[in-house]
Design an enzyme around this catalytic site. Structure first.
Site: not given
Ligand SMILES: Cc1ncc(COP(=O)(O)O)c(C=O)c1O
Length: 453
Positions: A44
Site C-alpha cells: 500500500k
Molecule cells: C493486508 C492486505 N491485503 C490485501 C489488501 C487488498 O488490496 P487492494 O486494496 O489493492 O485490493 C489490502 C488492502 O487494504 C491489505 O491491507
C-alpha cells in the site's frame, strides 16, 4: 555514496520469490511478489504516495493540510510515511476488527486513529466510510483520500507493480493471483499485464462474507453474502470503483480458517513471515490448481508482513479460540486442556443443597461431583435439582446427600474420546478423569462438543 534522499524513495522494486514447498504438488512455477519489503511493510505504500502526489498536483491537498482516510492499517502506514516527509497531518479511521498492533503502529508514525464499529451498514453514520467523509468535511484543509474510488490507487499498481512483475518474469507470467480489497492491486497489475499479453489470466481471492465473487459471476450485489469475517484487508460489503471486474477472470473464496492456517505455513515452510491475506492468496492459488499447466508462471502477491498479526494468527490462544489450530484431540486429557489448571469444584454430602446451588451459579457450571471422606459418592446436576425442587419446595435446606444422583464414572487420562463419549448419556452428564498427579478433573458434554471442529 549510494543512498535514498528520504524513505519514500525506497518504495517499490520488491523481490519475486519462488514458492517451493506449499505448491510442490502443482505442475507450474509459483512466484511470490513479496510486498513487505516496502518501507511501510506493505504494497500500500505505492498507492498511498501516488494518491498524495496526484492530490498535490491538482490542489485537492494543500500545504499543511490534513489527510483523512478510512484505512485498515496498511494504507494508513503508507499515507503516514508520505505525511511525515511532506509535512501533512493524518487522521486514520479504522474499524474495531483491526489488530491493536496496527492501531499502535499508525500512532507511532504520527497518525490520529479514530476507531469505528465493524458490524454496521456502510451507510450508517457510525460506519468508517461515513465517519471518514464527515471528518473530511468538518476539518479545514481536510482531504478525504477514498482509496476505494480514487483512481490513483489502481494507477500506482499499473505504473509500478505491474511493470515490475512483467520485467522480473521476463514477460513469462501467465497468471496473476491476489487478494482483493479496494481492488487497486488487482486492477492496476491486471490491466498492465493484459495490455502486455492478453492471455495472462487474472484471479481475485475473496473471503466468505464478501460480495465480489457472486457479483462477478452473476452481476448481482447480494446483501446475503455480507457477514462479518476475520481475514483483514480483503473482501468488501461495497463495490469499490477500483475493482475493474472486466479485467478479472474470476474469483475464488477462501475461509478464515484456511487463511490463518496457510499464513502460518508460509512462515514455517517458506520462511515468508506474511499477513493473513497472503495466506488467503496462496490457499486461493491452490484451489485454482486445475487452471495451471507445466509451462505456466503463476505470480501471487503477498500484501504485507506478519509482524502486524503477532497477537492474532501467530498467537496459539487466538488460533485455538477460533478452532483454527489443527490439534488432534484423541484422549480424555486432550478434552480438558483449556481448564485442566483450574481446581475441580465439588460439594460435600453434608452441605446444604443451597450451598451447592450457590457454587454452581457462581462458577456457571451445570453439574458438580459430590464427595465424602471415602471419595466421590454422588453427583448433582441441574436436572436432579429441578426434580428435587418439583417434589419439595424446601429443597434448598436439605443436605446434598438426600438429593444427589449417582457418582460420575471415572476414566484414566489416556482413555479414548470414544470411550468417554459413550459414558456421557441422558442420565449421566459428566465423567471424571484421573490425572497423573493423583488428582481428578471433570469432562462435560460441553468439552466433547468443543472438541468437534
Ligand atoms: C493486508 C492486505 N491485503 C490485501 C489488501 C487488498 O488490496 P487492494 O486494496 O489493492 O485490493 C489490502 C488492502 O487494504 C491489505 O491491507
Amino acid at each position: 555514496m549510494k543512498y535514498a534522499n528520504n524513505i519514500l524513495e525506497t518504495i517499490g522494486n520488491t523481490p519475486l520469490v519462488k514458492i517451493n514447498q506449499i505448491t510442490k504438488e502443482l505442475p507450474c512455477t509459483v512466484l511470490a511478489k513479496v510486498e513487505y519489503f516496502n518501507p511501510g511493510s506493505s504494497c500500500k505504500d505505492r498507492m498511498a504516495l501516488k494518491m498524495v502526489e496526484d492530490a498535490e498536483k491538482d490542489g485537492r491537498l494543500v500545504p499543511g493540510g490534513t489527510i483523512i482516510e478510512g484505512t485498515s492499517g496498511n494504507t494508513g502506514m503508507g499515507l503516514a510515511l508520505a505525511a511525515v516527509i511532506k509535512g501533512y497531518k493524518l487522521i486514520c479511521v479504522i474499524t474495531d476488527k483491526q489488530s491493536k498492533e496496527k492501531m499502535d503502529i499508525l500512532r507511532a508514525v504520527g497518525a490520529k486513529v479514530v476507531v469505528c464499529p465493524t458490524d454496521v451498514e456502510p451507510t450508517d453514520p457510525r460506519s468508517y466510510y461515513s465517519v471518514s467523509k464527515r471528518l473530511a468535511e468538518e476539518t479545514p484543509n481536510g482531504w478525504y483520500v477514498n482509496q476505494y474510488d480514487n483512481p490513483s490507487n489502481a494507477q500506482a499498481n499499473y505504473e509500478q507493480t505491474g511493470p515490475e512483475i512483467w520485467e522480473q518474469t521476463e514477460g513469462k507470467v501467465t497468471h496473476f493471483i491476489v487478494g482483493v480489497g479496494t481492488g487497486g492491486t488487482i486492477s492496476g497489475v491486471g490491466k498492465y499485464l493484459k495490455e502486455k499479453n492478453s492471455n495472462v489470466k487474472i484471479w481475485g481471492v475473496d473471503t466468505y462474507g464478501s460480495v465480489f465473487k457472486k457479483y462477478k459471476e452473476t452481476g448481482i450485489f447480494d446483501e446475503n453474502e455480507v457477514y462479518s469475517y476475520v481475514t483483514e484487508g480483503i473482501g468488501e460489503d461495497i463495490l469499490p470503483e477500483n475493482v475493474d471486474f472486466d479485467i478479472i477472470d474470476g474469483f475464488t473464496k477462501v475461509t478464515d480458517k484456511d487463511a490463518a492456517v496457510y499464513t502460518r505455513r508460509l512462515a514455517l515452510e517458506e520462511g515468508l513471515f506474511v499477513g493473513m491475506s497472503s495466506g488467503s492468496a496462496i490457499k486461493g492459488l491452490l484451489q485454482l490448481k486445475d487452471e495451471f499447466g507445466p509451462d505456466d508462471v503463476v505470480v501471487v502477491l503477498f500484501h504485507d508482513s506478519g509482524s502486524r498479526y503477532v497477537g492474532k494468527i501467530f498467537n496459539d490462544d487466538w488460533m485455538r479460540d477460533r478452532g483454527y489450530l489443527e490439534e488432534e484431540v484423541k484422549t480424555a486429557i486432550d478434552l480438558i486442556q483449556e481448564h485442566v489448571d483450574k481446581p475441580l469444584l465439588t460439594v460435600r454430602t453434608e452441605e446444604l443443597a443451597a450451598h451447592a446451588i450457590d457454587r454452581m451459579r457462581r462458577f456457571k457450571i451445570s453439574q458438580i461431583p459430590v464427595m465424602d471422606i471415602t471419595g466421590f459418592v454422588g453427583s448433582l446436576d441441574e436436572s436432579d435439582l429441578f426434580q428435587a425442587f418439583l417434589e419439595d419446595r424446601n429443597v434448598a435446606d436439605k443436605p446434598v446427600r438426600e438429593i444427589m444422583g449417582k457418582p460420575y464414572p471415572i476414566v484414566k487420562a489416556s482413555a479414548s474420546i470414544e470411550e468417554v463419549s459413550k459414558l456421557i448419556t441422558k442420565d449421566n452428564q459428566a465423567v471424571l478423569v484421573e490425572l497423573e498427579n493423583g488428582k481428578y478433573h471433570i469432562i462435560t458434554k460441553h468439552d466433547i462438543i468443543n472438541s468437534i471442529k
